[in-house]
Design a protein around this motif. Structure first.
Motif, PDB file in Angstrom:
ATOM      1  N   TYR A  52       0.792  -1.100  -0.207  1.00 43.64           N
ATOM      2  CA  TYR A  52       0.062   0.088  -0.110  1.00 43.64           C
ATOM      3  C   TYR A  52       0.898   1.283  -0.017  1.00 43.64           C
ATOM      4  CZ  TYR A  52      -3.229  -3.575   1.717  1.00 43.64           C
ATOM      5  OH  TYR A  52      -3.737  -4.757   1.666  1.00 43.64           O
ATOM      6  N   LEU A  53       0.404   2.175  -0.499  1.00 48.68           N
ATOM      7  CA  LEU A  53       1.129   3.521  -0.363  1.00 48.68           C
ATOM      8  C   LEU A  53      -0.259   4.602   0.047  1.00 48.68           C
ATOM      9  CD1 LEU A  53       3.703   5.154  -1.002  1.00 48.68           C
ATOM     10  CD2 LEU A  53       2.682   5.655  -3.232  1.00 48.68           C
ATOM     11  N   GLN A  54       0.141   5.264   1.396  1.00 52.98           N
ATOM     12  CA  GLN A  54      -0.899   6.210   1.894  1.00 52.98           C
ATOM     13  C   GLN A  54       0.165   7.480   1.200  1.00 52.98           C
ATOM     14  OE1 GLN A  54      -3.595   5.975   3.519  1.00 52.98           O
ATOM     15  NE2 GLN A  54      -3.620   8.392   3.158  1.00 52.98           N
ATOM     16  N   MET A  55      -0.589   8.391   0.683  1.00 48.57           N
ATOM     17  CA  MET A  55      -0.455   9.343   0.202  1.00 48.57           C
ATOM     18  C   MET A  55      -0.929  10.793   0.675  1.00 48.57           C
ATOM     19  SD  MET A  55      -0.514   8.406  -3.918  1.00 48.57           S
ATOM     20  CE  MET A  55       0.263   9.891  -4.396  1.00 48.57           C
ATOM     21  N   ASN A  56      -0.227  11.588   1.798  1.00 52.44           N
ATOM     22  CA  ASN A  56      -0.734  12.532   2.356  1.00 52.44           C
ATOM     23  C   ASN A  56      -0.324  14.004   1.992  1.00 52.44           C
ATOM     24  OD1 ASN A  56      -2.407  10.984   3.996  1.00 52.44           O
ATOM     25  ND2 ASN A  56      -0.842  10.792   5.720  1.00 52.44           N
ATOM     26  N   SER A  57      -0.822  15.029   2.260  1.00 51.78           N
ATOM     27  CA  SER A  57      -0.547  16.368   2.035  1.00 51.78           C
ATOM     28  C   SER A  57       0.307  16.255   0.292  1.00 51.78           C
ATOM     29  CB  SER A  57       0.658  16.712   2.751  1.00 51.78           C
ATOM     30  OG  SER A  57       0.248  16.888   4.016  1.00 51.78           O
ATOM     31  N   VAL A  58      -0.654  15.861  -0.419  1.00 50.90           N
ATOM     32  CA  VAL A  58      -0.405  15.668  -1.901  1.00 50.90           C
ATOM     33  C   VAL A  58      -0.103  17.234  -2.586  1.00 50.90           C
ATOM     34  CG1 VAL A  58      -1.285  13.387  -2.271  1.00 50.90           C
ATOM     35  CG2 VAL A  58      -2.528  15.303  -2.903  1.00 50.90           C
ATOM     36  N   LYS A  59       0.594  17.141  -3.480  1.00 50.25           N
ATOM     37  CA  LYS A  59       1.210  18.492  -4.348  1.00 50.25           C
ATOM     38  C   LYS A  59       0.978  18.147  -5.754  1.00 50.25           C
ATOM     39  CE  LYS A  59       4.884  19.344  -1.004  1.00 50.25           C
ATOM     40  NZ  LYS A  59       6.327  19.492  -0.939  1.00 50.25           N
ATOM     41  N   PRO A  60       0.640  19.109  -6.541  1.00 51.73           N
ATOM     42  CA  PRO A  60       0.356  18.889  -7.801  1.00 51.73           C
ATOM     43  C   PRO A  60       1.561  18.029  -8.780  1.00 51.73           C
ATOM     44  CG  PRO A  60      -0.179  21.179  -7.403  1.00 51.73           C
ATOM     45  CD  PRO A  60       0.377  20.480  -6.368  1.00 51.73           C
ATOM     46  N   GLU A  61       2.897  18.458  -8.154  1.00 55.15           N
ATOM     47  CA  GLU A  61       4.014  17.576  -8.806  1.00 55.15           C
ATOM     48  C   GLU A  61       4.073  16.203  -8.416  1.00 55.15           C
ATOM     49  OE1 GLU A  61       4.077  20.470  -6.758  1.00 55.15           O
ATOM     50  OE2 GLU A  61       5.637  20.400  -5.448  1.00 55.15           O
ATOM     51  N   ASP A  62       3.022  15.835  -7.567  1.00 55.15           N
ATOM     52  CA  ASP A  62       2.833  14.122  -7.373  1.00 55.15           C
ATOM     53  C   ASP A  62       1.961  13.617  -8.457  1.00 55.15           C
ATOM     54  OD1 ASP A  62       2.380  15.028  -4.002  1.00 55.15           O
ATOM     55  OD2 ASP A  62       4.172  14.202  -4.962  1.00 55.15           O
ATOM     56  N   THR A  63       1.353  14.516  -9.476  1.00 55.61           N
ATOM     57  CA  THR A  63       0.796  13.778 -10.325  1.00 55.61           C
ATOM     58  C   THR A  63       1.586  12.908 -11.491  1.00 55.61           C
ATOM     59  OG1 THR A  63      -0.631  15.643 -10.639  1.00 55.61           O
ATOM     60  CG2 THR A  63      -0.515  14.352 -12.560  1.00 55.61           C
ATOM     61  N   ALA A  64       1.128  11.513 -11.418  1.00 53.24           N
ATOM     62  CA  ALA A  64       2.026  10.801 -12.312  1.00 53.24           C
ATOM     63  C   ALA A  64       1.146   9.441 -12.313  1.00 53.24           C
ATOM     64  CB  ALA A  64       3.338  10.555 -11.525  1.00 53.24           C
ATOM     65  N   VAL A  65       1.618   8.393 -13.017  1.00 53.19           N
ATOM     66  CA  VAL A  65       1.291   6.986 -13.216  1.00 53.19           C
ATOM     67  C   VAL A  65       1.972   6.466 -12.019  1.00 53.19           C
ATOM     68  CG1 VAL A  65       0.761   4.892 -14.322  1.00 53.19           C
ATOM     69  CG2 VAL A  65       0.461   7.071 -15.563  1.00 53.19           C
TER      70      VAL A  65
END
Length: 120
Positions: free
Chosen positions: A78-91
């Motif tokens: 699993y990958l819990q992604m918090n405080s995401v940013k626009p630069e996290d946009t990806a496949v």
């Protein structure tokens, strides 16, 4: 052996998302499991890795915001992604080192990828 990733989608900056990856097939043991990502026009990069024993390591850009975990009984990562940013946009792709039998060398497998889009 197949890896099925899920959980991607559209999220606002500052929000959270949880990715899942289930491994199936003839599996004797799963060693390291990891998440990679690839943004448009960029090379694939390591996001996070977790060993069979639970040791973790993260890419510098996600350290402190993302958390990788695994459930060995479910053969899942699993990958819990918090405080995401626009630069996290990806496949986002999951990856696993799998041994299908005790006397067979480890083989590396990739999932199909799940798209994460972070809006500003």
């Amino acid at each position: 052996v197949q890896l099925q990733a899920s959980g991607g989608g559209l999220v606002q900056a500052g929000g959270a998302l949880r990715l899942s990856c289930i491994t199936s097939g003839n599996i004797f043991r799963i060693n390291g499991m990891s998440w990679y990502r690839q943004a448009p026009g960029s090379a694939r990069e390591l996001v996070a890795v977790i060993s069979a024993g639970g040791y973790t390591n993260y890419g510098a850009s996600v350290k402190g915001r993302f958390t990788i975990s695994r459930d060995n009984a479910k053969k899942a990562v699993y990958l819990q992604m918090n405080s995401v940013k626009p630069e996290d946009t990806a496949v986002y792709y999951c990856n696993a080192d799998v041994r299908v039998a005790a006397d067979v060398p480890t083989t590396n497998y990739w999932g199909q990828g799940t798209l994460v889009t972070v809006s500003s």
